[in-house]
Scaffold this active site. Structure first.
Site, PDB file in Angstrom:
ATOM      1  N   GLU A 145       0.874  -1.175   0.000  1.00  0.00           N
ATOM      2  CA  GLU A 145       0.000   0.000   0.000  1.00  0.00           C
ATOM      3  C   GLU A 145       0.904   1.215   0.000  1.00  0.00           C
ATOM      4  OE1 GLU A 145      -2.650   2.447   3.152  1.00  0.00           O
ATOM      5  OE2 GLU A 145      -2.916   0.274   3.222  1.00  0.00           O
ATOM      6  N   CYS A 171      -3.834   7.093   5.562  1.00  0.00           N
ATOM      7  CA  CYS A 171      -3.717   6.755   4.140  1.00  0.00           C
ATOM      8  C   CYS A 171      -5.001   7.044   3.383  1.00  0.00           C
ATOM      9  CB  CYS A 171      -3.322   5.288   3.980  1.00  0.00           C
ATOM     10  SG  CYS A 171      -4.373   4.149   4.907  1.00  0.00           S
TER      11      CYS A 171
END
Length: 490
Positions: free
Chosen positions: A244, A281
């Site tokens: 990620e 995020c």
């Protein structure tokens, strides 16, 4: 001589204590080989479930110590970290239930059938663990996406030992949590080496190259994640790298929505973009809002809401420095204004802000560079003049974890906007905000590159699929089959 690993207080920038030393190639090799040697101990799914539940119990029992250690190294605060620990232990129990239930094995049986073309033999298929998993801890979640986090929980549930590369911004927290996981293994009769921990930048590169590492999970920057992804692909035997990396998490606000509820939208955006000092995020980092009166009302309300946000300490001096540099450079770009200037608020703190420009400016040569993730409490608001301008700008947006539509029930363009946002992200929200990722069976925390390097999720039940591969047994006697593939009563 190996370099020392120090715990640093982000509120002062001062070293707190020496925690460990950086692992050299030999130490990484020992850690991986130790984990590889005990992988058979995780063959029993019931044992994996006991391990995960015991780990959750031990972390809960050590809550005060864990929260204190994490707060000292991240400045995230006891309230936030107590909630994160609760999420972390819930994840461990969640994957214990998944291990017990066994549906992730995806068992499929085709009975012999000589009438098919070609004839079908006895075929029995299931998924098996890949082997040792390398876990790269995240900076912004010292618990839920780090040593005891979702990658570790899902890998252990799959039957894979883990070697975790601690994040340098919370090494003491990492050591404490790793010790609790290893204690959980010992208390449930498993080898402690099903969990190993290493420190250091070089240890991270040695880990991804080790021939006994079978897969890797990463949460971090595009630069760091891409380097590890390339290294995983360049190995003599390439391995899956589930990274990620970065995400803008675009938001489209229709003119009708902006006109009907400007204050509500502004309050929601301000809270989401500054949550955890903008170090999530899933922070909404880019917003398409209308030009004209409705958009003006929204921007005015957003200005008021963001100005009320108190300055805060970021995760580390280096992260704060990058935030200050990036926001200053973007604010100086032609056509960009700063209704609320993000920037320093003291020697170790930063204040939230947002930048604004006309959406058409992004369509000019080279201006799309503004469409990049900036880690911290800032967002970019682009004012569009037409529906066509929304589409033109969205065509420039890279892959994301989330994409959000703020619309009214009567918006005629809502369906077409969702259709345009869907290829850009792994999770589509309508009239919500993307910060907050529920641990649930239907969750997907991933998206097109650079959000992630694979089409898998790191949150939710299917996160376990990253650490498995399918195997089919053909015409195999019952006593030689794995127990899950045998006929009932065999």
């Amino acid at each position: 001589m190996a370099a020392s690993v120090w715990s640093v207080d982000p509120r002062t920038g001062k070293e707190r204590e020496q925690v460990a030393v950086e692992a050299d190639a030999a130490e990484v090799d020992r850690a991986v080989r130790a984990a590889h040697a005990v992988r058979a101990a995780l063959a029993d799914r019931a044992a994996r479930a006991r391990l995960l539940r015991t780990a959750a119990e031990l972390l809960d029992a050590a809550r005060d110590r864990v929260v204190e250690a994490a707060d000292a190294e991240t400045a995230l605060g006891p309230v936030r970290l107590t909630g994160e620990l609760a999420r972390t232990t819930a994840q461990l129990r969640y994957f214990a239930d998944i291990a017990d239930e066994g549906a992730f094995l995806d068992v499929r049986i085709s009975r012999p059938d000589p009438t098919t073309t070609p004839p079908t033999p006895d075929l029995r298929r299931m998924k098996i663990p890949l082997g040792v998993v390398a876990v790269y801890a995240a900076s912004n979640f010292p618990l839920a996406f780090s040593v005891p986090g979702g990658d570790t929980a899902s890998a252990l549930a799959a039957g894979c030992p883990v070697v975790i590369k601690a994040h340098p911004y919370h090494p003491a927290t990492s050591e404490l949590c790793a010790a609790l996981l290893r204690k959980a293994a010992a208390e449930t009769g498993l080898p402690e080496d099903v969990v190993r921990l290493v420190h250091g930048f070089d240890a991270g590169t040695e880990l991804i190259r080790h021939p006994l590492v079978a897969a890797a999970g990463f949460t971090g920057s595009v630069e760091g994640g891409r380097a590890l992804f390339d290294a995983a692909a360049a190995r003599p035997v390439p391995i899956p790298f589930h990274g990620e990396l970065g995400s803008l998490n675009p938001v489209v606000i229709t003119e009708t929505a902006a006109g009907q509820r400007p204050e509500e939208l502004a309050a929601g955006l301000a809270a989401s973009m500054t949550q955890g000092m903008g170090q999530f995020c899933t922070k909404p980092g880019f917003v398409l809002a209308p030009a004209g009166e409705a958009g003006d009302r929204f921007v005015d309300a957003l200005t008021e809401a963001v100005e009320k946000v108190e300055p805060g300490v970021m995760l580390a001096p280096r992260i704060r420095g990058r935030f200050l540099t990036a926001t200053y450079e973007d604010s100086q770009a032609e056509g960009v204004t700063a209704p609320v200037h993000p920037g320093p608020a003291g020697p170790h703190t930063a204040k939230a802000g947002f930048l604004s420009l006309d959406a058409g400016t992004l369509l000019e040569g080279g201006r799309h560079v503004l469409l990049r993730e900036t880690f911290g409490p800032v967002t970019l608001v682009a004012r569009y003049a037409s529906r066509e301008e929304i589409s033109a700008v969205l065509a420039l947006v890279p892959g994301n974890l989330t994409a959000t539509l703020q619309a009214a029930d009567e918006d005629p363009d809502a369906a077409s906007l969702i259709a345009e946002l869907t290829p850009l992200a792994g999770r589509i929200l309508v009239n919500g905000w993307p910060t907050g990722v529920a641990v649930a069976d239907a969750q997907h925390h991933g998206g097109p590159y650079p959000a992630t390097t694979s089409p898998f999720t790191s949150v939710g039940a299917t996160a376990i699929e990253r650490w498995l591969r399918p195997v089919t047994y053909q015409s195999t006697p019952q006593h030689l089959l794995p127990p899950e593939l045998r006929d009932a009563g065999e």
